[in-house]
Design a protein around this motif. Structure first.
Motif, PDB file in Angstrom:
ATOM      1  N   GLY A 133       0.810  -1.191  -0.127  1.00 25.57           N
ATOM      2  CA  GLY A 133       0.113   0.029   0.006  1.00 25.57           C
ATOM      3  C   GLY A 133       0.724   1.247   0.038  1.00 25.57           C
ATOM      4  O   GLY A 133       0.344   2.458   0.160  1.00 25.57           O
ATOM      5  N   LEU A 134       2.092   1.069  -0.375  1.00 28.93           N
ATOM      6  CA  LEU A 134       3.058   2.483  -0.200  1.00 28.93           C
ATOM      7  C   LEU A 134       2.704   3.551  -1.300  1.00 28.93           C
ATOM      8  O   LEU A 134       2.754   4.622  -0.860  1.00 28.93           O
ATOM      9  CB  LEU A 134       4.368   1.762  -0.551  1.00 28.93           C
ATOM     10  CG  LEU A 134       5.500   2.768  -0.281  1.00 28.93           C
ATOM     11  CD1 LEU A 134       5.400   2.715   1.563  1.00 28.93           C
ATOM     12  CD2 LEU A 134       6.899   2.002  -0.659  1.00 28.93           C
ATOM     13  N   GLY A 135       1.972   3.142  -2.323  1.00 31.21           N
ATOM     14  CA  GLY A 135       1.822   4.009  -3.493  1.00 31.21           C
ATOM     15  C   GLY A 135       3.014   4.758  -4.071  1.00 31.21           C
ATOM     16  O   GLY A 135       4.156   4.175  -3.773  1.00 31.21           O
ATOM     17  N   ASP A 136       2.887   6.045  -4.521  1.00 29.47           N
ATOM     18  CA  ASP A 136       4.156   6.605  -5.009  1.00 29.47           C
ATOM     19  C   ASP A 136       4.391   7.961  -4.598  1.00 29.47           C
ATOM     20  O   ASP A 136       5.028   8.788  -5.095  1.00 29.47           O
ATOM     21  CB  ASP A 136       4.259   6.395  -6.604  1.00 29.47           C
ATOM     22  CG  ASP A 136       2.964   7.264  -7.138  1.00 29.47           C
ATOM     23  OD1 ASP A 136       2.172   8.079  -6.325  1.00 29.47           O
ATOM     24  OD2 ASP A 136       2.846   7.062  -8.255  1.00 29.47           O
ATOM     25  N   SER A 137       3.850   8.240  -3.188  1.00 33.08           N
ATOM     26  CA  SER A 137       4.100   9.431  -2.450  1.00 33.08           C
ATOM     27  C   SER A 137       5.321   9.704  -2.013  1.00 33.08           C
ATOM     28  O   SER A 137       5.572  10.869  -1.322  1.00 33.08           O
ATOM     29  CB  SER A 137       2.775   9.537  -1.767  1.00 33.08           C
ATOM     30  OG  SER A 137       2.874   8.550  -0.689  1.00 33.08           O
ATOM     31  N   ILE A 159       8.214 -10.360 -12.186  1.00 29.38           N
ATOM     32  CA  ILE A 159       8.912  -9.890 -13.717  1.00 29.38           C
ATOM     33  C   ILE A 159       9.504  -8.376 -13.631  1.00 29.38           C
ATOM     34  O   ILE A 159      10.331  -8.343 -14.168  1.00 29.38           O
ATOM     35  CB  ILE A 159       8.038 -10.107 -14.889  1.00 29.38           C
ATOM     36  CG1 ILE A 159       6.793  -9.467 -14.795  1.00 29.38           C
ATOM     37  CG2 ILE A 159       7.762 -11.489 -14.907  1.00 29.38           C
ATOM     38  CD1 ILE A 159       6.233  -9.312 -16.115  1.00 29.38           C
ATOM     39  N   SER A 160       8.802  -7.798 -12.760  1.00 27.94           N
ATOM     40  CA  SER A 160       9.486  -6.438 -12.413  1.00 27.94           C
ATOM     41  C   SER A 160      10.868  -6.297 -11.741  1.00 27.94           C
ATOM     42  O   SER A 160      11.653  -5.747 -12.339  1.00 27.94           O
ATOM     43  CB  SER A 160       8.262  -5.519 -11.835  1.00 27.94           C
ATOM     44  OG  SER A 160       8.812  -4.385 -11.101  1.00 27.94           O
ATOM     45  N   VAL A 161      10.877  -7.458 -10.681  1.00 21.82           N
ATOM     46  CA  VAL A 161      11.984  -7.448 -10.139  1.00 21.82           C
ATOM     47  C   VAL A 161      13.081  -7.797 -10.863  1.00 21.82           C
ATOM     48  O   VAL A 161      14.368  -7.048 -10.874  1.00 21.82           O
ATOM     49  CB  VAL A 161      12.024  -8.519  -9.033  1.00 21.82           C
ATOM     50  CG1 VAL A 161      13.452  -8.796  -8.090  1.00 21.82           C
ATOM     51  CG2 VAL A 161      10.801  -8.032  -7.896  1.00 21.82           C
ATOM     52  N   LEU A 162      12.864  -8.969 -11.826  1.00 26.44           N
ATOM     53  CA  LEU A 162      13.892  -9.494 -12.747  1.00 26.44           C
ATOM     54  C   LEU A 162      14.345  -8.300 -13.627  1.00 26.44           C
ATOM     55  O   LEU A 162      15.443  -8.304 -14.255  1.00 26.44           O
ATOM     56  CB  LEU A 162      13.300 -10.655 -13.678  1.00 26.44           C
ATOM     57  CG  LEU A 162      13.022 -11.768 -12.713  1.00 26.44           C
ATOM     58  CD1 LEU A 162      12.295 -12.917 -13.569  1.00 26.44           C
ATOM     59  CD2 LEU A 162      14.455 -12.571 -12.334  1.00 26.44           C
ATOM     60  N   ARG A 163      13.344  -7.440 -13.928  1.00 28.70           N
ATOM     61  CA  ARG A 163      13.530  -6.440 -15.193  1.00 28.70           C
ATOM     62  C   ARG A 163      14.543  -5.217 -14.493  1.00 28.70           C
ATOM     63  O   ARG A 163      15.610  -5.030 -14.996  1.00 28.70           O
ATOM     64  CB  ARG A 163      12.370  -5.777 -15.734  1.00 28.70           C
ATOM     65  CG  ARG A 163      12.574  -5.227 -17.010  1.00 28.70           C
ATOM     66  CD  ARG A 163      11.091  -4.600 -17.301  1.00 28.70           C
ATOM     67  NE  ARG A 163      10.409  -5.504 -17.759  1.00 28.70           N
ATOM     68  CZ  ARG A 163       8.940  -5.413 -17.225  1.00 28.70           C
ATOM     69  NH1 ARG A 163       8.407  -4.409 -16.535  1.00 28.70           N
ATOM     70  NH2 ARG A 163       7.991  -6.416 -17.457  1.00 28.70           N
ATOM     71  N   LEU A 164      14.078  -4.837 -13.116  1.00 30.70           N
ATOM     72  CA  LEU A 164      14.975  -3.917 -12.396  1.00 30.70           C
ATOM     73  C   LEU A 164      16.160  -4.441 -12.183  1.00 30.70           C
ATOM     74  O   LEU A 164      17.330  -3.627 -12.193  1.00 30.70           O
ATOM     75  CB  LEU A 164      14.218  -3.590 -10.950  1.00 30.70           C
ATOM     76  CG  LEU A 164      12.976  -2.628 -11.269  1.00 30.70           C
ATOM     77  CD1 LEU A 164      12.484  -2.729  -9.727  1.00 30.70           C
ATOM     78  CD2 LEU A 164      13.598  -1.264 -11.609  1.00 30.70           C
ATOM     79  N   LEU A 192       8.549  -3.226  -5.023  1.00 31.31           N
ATOM     80  CA  LEU A 192       9.127  -4.302  -6.017  1.00 31.31           C
ATOM     81  C   LEU A 192       9.161  -3.573  -7.554  1.00 31.31           C
ATOM     82  O   LEU A 192       9.901  -4.225  -8.204  1.00 31.31           O
ATOM     83  CB  LEU A 192       8.383  -5.736  -5.748  1.00 31.31           C
ATOM     84  CG  LEU A 192       8.173  -6.080  -4.754  1.00 31.31           C
ATOM     85  CD1 LEU A 192       7.416  -7.512  -4.504  1.00 31.31           C
ATOM     86  CD2 LEU A 192       9.891  -6.676  -4.044  1.00 31.31           C
ATOM     87  N   HIS A 193       8.574  -2.391  -7.418  1.00 33.89           N
ATOM     88  CA  HIS A 193       8.414  -1.790  -8.790  1.00 33.89           C
ATOM     89  C   HIS A 193       9.582  -0.624  -8.854  1.00 33.89           C
ATOM     90  O   HIS A 193       9.561   0.002  -9.738  1.00 33.89           O
ATOM     91  CB  HIS A 193       7.134  -1.201  -9.367  1.00 33.89           C
ATOM     92  CG  HIS A 193       6.120  -2.412  -9.453  1.00 33.89           C
ATOM     93  ND1 HIS A 193       6.397  -3.267 -10.422  1.00 33.89           N
ATOM     94  CD2 HIS A 193       4.998  -2.809  -8.687  1.00 33.89           C
ATOM     95  CE1 HIS A 193       5.093  -4.397 -10.413  1.00 33.89           C
ATOM     96  NE2 HIS A 193       4.429  -3.891  -9.304  1.00 33.89           N
TER      97      HIS A 193
END
Ligand SMILES: NC(=O)C1=CN([C@@H]2O[C@H](COP(=O)(O)OP(=O)(O)OC[C@H]3O[C@@H](n4cnc5c(N)ncnc54)[C@H](O)[C@@H]3O)[C@@H](O)[C@H]2O)[C@@H](O)CC1
Ligand SMILES: Nc1ncnc2c1ncn2[C@@H]1O[C@H](COP(=O)(O)OP(=O)(O)O)[C@@H](O)[C@H]1O
Ligand SMILES: [K+]
Length: 454
Positions: free
Chosen positions: A282-286, A333-338, A309-310
């Motif tokens: 629930g972190l969001g991007d704030s 897949i986002s972790v693998l990409r990062l 994780l994104h």
């Protein structure tokens, strides 16, 4: 805990070379194990239809027919002419006792799929596919010999030879395998099996937190700081779950900490007594990277889930000594990409979950990874565990937040990251198993309220 293997032909080979057992003896035990299973479930006279292919999987089926005849009403359907040496030999033995063959999928009490096993390659032709469709439509009790053929046959039970194969625990295959039972092949399983880095978790492996020590206080059981952001609900679920699972103190930390339950503390910054951190749900991007770094400038054990994780800051997190990552497929897949390890689709990941988990762990041996799914994979360095006991009851928003809380709680209570993760995962699935309401009705709050009954 049980061992899992990529392949068992090398284990069969050990039996030939080290124990003087022949292929024939192994196969006789395979068939005998299947016959025992059928005898334990179905009375004499029940009808058994065995559908056989041309290789050794088919040969298992032919041997089974011989062992059940004439006590059971056995029919055999050869989809292809026996081709392997063992299939030809078994056919010769069967012919010698005379057994009716049939050429359609007839109604029966027990239907055995012995079309193909571990030797299957490529795709089925349309004729075999349509026979498997017919088999799937049968009302009979369905048994897969060794593995469900091509993972197209929906088995009630899979009777697998010698040892468990990893492939049976791919998420997509969970639909097909039914109950899995290992059949010994002439030596006990402990002797048949050799070392393996992959293990299947049993529910009995769960090691719950305890309060056996008497001279203690809340600080003895750690303080989990749950960093929350935009969507406070996720952090609250995580915190409630952590407190219920034994953490001495739990705080919601961040700029948005209004309307939290009275049992949970709150603060803007990490409390001084923090012993573990949960971050991401629930972190969001704030938060800016700078804000986030203020929560990460320490070496507390940490569980990272969901939104974080994104984010690029994941790179910093991966450098920590004691860190657990809990992605679902899309997050992984986002972790693998990062991490610049792979740029793949969810579909590609799901088909190759084991390979990508191994790739990640090879690159980040200090990180404990829990890849969510129908069969959860837990991994660190060269140790891999599969938890197959979860169910679709858990497929609901917030289930993962409860899991993060369970892991965070154990981290706060000073379990090692790997122990925290596999015990929390076992507790999580046990909560769902113990829930007695309708499958569709389980909520994250139900999970939390049942923690006390574990
Ligand atoms: N020691 C051993 O070798 C043992 C073997 N066992 C059995 O042997 C099985 C493995 O036997 P095999 O290695 O002969 O392999 P399988 O019988 O699993 O498959 C090979 C056969 O399937 C056919 N096939 C492969 N791909 C196909 C496709 N796309 N469409 C249609 N047919 C296809 C091949 O022509 C071949 O005849 C195991 O799964 C197990 O059931 C057990 O009896 C235990 C002991
Ligand atoms: N079909 C299923 N079978 C077993 N477990 C499941 C299934 N679907 C979801 N789960 C489990 O439920 C949890 C869902 O977590 P997640 O997707 O992160 O949810 P959220 O972020 O909404 O809390 C994971 O632990 C996952 O393994
Ligand atoms: K089969």
């Amino acid at each position: 805990m049980q061992k899992l293997y990529d392949e068992v032909s090398s284990l069969d080979k050990r039996c030939y070379e080290n124990f003087g057992l022949s292929e024939d003896i192994l196969m006789e035990h395979a068939a005998d194990g299947m016959a025992d299973f059928i005898k334990s479930k179905f009375s004499k006279g029940s009808s058994v239809l065995i559908v056989c292919g041309s290789g050794n999987n088919g040969a298992d089926g032919i041997a089974l027919a011989r062992l059940l005849h004439p006590d059971y009403n056995v029919k055999i359907l050869h989809l292809k002419k026996p081709k392997s040496d063992m299939a030809k030999l078994q056919k010769k033995r069967l012919d010698a006792i005379g057994l009716k063959e049939c050429c359609t999928i007839e109604s029966c009490d027990v239907l055995v799929d012995a079309i193909v096993g571990t030797g299957f390659r490529g795709e089925f032709n349309p004729e075999i596919s349509s026979v498997i469709d017919e088999m799937n439509n049968s009302d009979a009790y369905k048994i897969a010999c060794d593995v469900p053929s091509g993972y197209k046959f929906f088995a009630d039970a899979t009777l697998t030879m010698g040892a468990l194969k990893k492939d049976m625990y791919l998420d997509a295959h969970k639909e097909y395998v039914g109950d899995i039972k290992v059949i010994d092949l002439g030596v006990g399983r402990d002797i048949y099996e050799c070392e393996s880095n992959w293990n299947l978790l049993d529910l009995e492996d769960l090691n719950l937190p305890n309060r056996n020590k008497k001279d203690t206080h809340k600080g003895s059981y750690g303080h989990l700081a749950c960093v929350v952001g935009e969507k406070i609900g996720a952090g609250v679920l995580c915190s409630k779950s952590a407190l219920r699972f034994g953490a001495g103190l739990v705080s919601v930390v961040g700029y948005n900490t209004t309307n939290i339950p009275h049992s949970i503390m709150s603060s803007e910054l990490l409390p001084k007594t923090t012993s573990a951190i949960a971050i991401g749900m629930g972190l969001g991007d704030s938060y800016s990277d700078m804000d986030l770094k203020s929560f990460l400038n320490n070496d507390y054990p940490l569980i990272a889930d969901a939104d974080i994780l994104h984010m690029d800051i994941l790179q910093e997190i991966l450098k920590r000594e004691n860190v657990v990552l809990t992605p679902h497929a899309k997050e992984f897949i986002s972790v693998l990409r990062l991490c610049k390890l792979a740029d793949i689709s969810v579909d590609e990941l799901q088909k190759n979950r084991f390979k990508y988990v191994e790739l990640f762990c090879k690159t980040y041996p200090k990180v404990t990874l829990l890849l969510k799914g129908a069969n959860v994979i837990i991994a660190k360095d060269d140790k891999f565990f599969i938890n197959p006991h979860g169910s679709s009851k858990l497929a609901k928003g917030g289930s993962g937040d409860v899991l993060s809380g369970l892991i965070g709680s154990l981290l706060a209570q000073r379990y090692t990251p790997l122990e925290a993760t596999f015990n929390a995962s076992l507790a999580h699935v046990s909560l769902a198993l113990n829930y007695t309401g309708s499958d569709f009705s389980l909520t994250p709050d139900d999970l939390i309220s049942q923690i006390g009954k574990l």
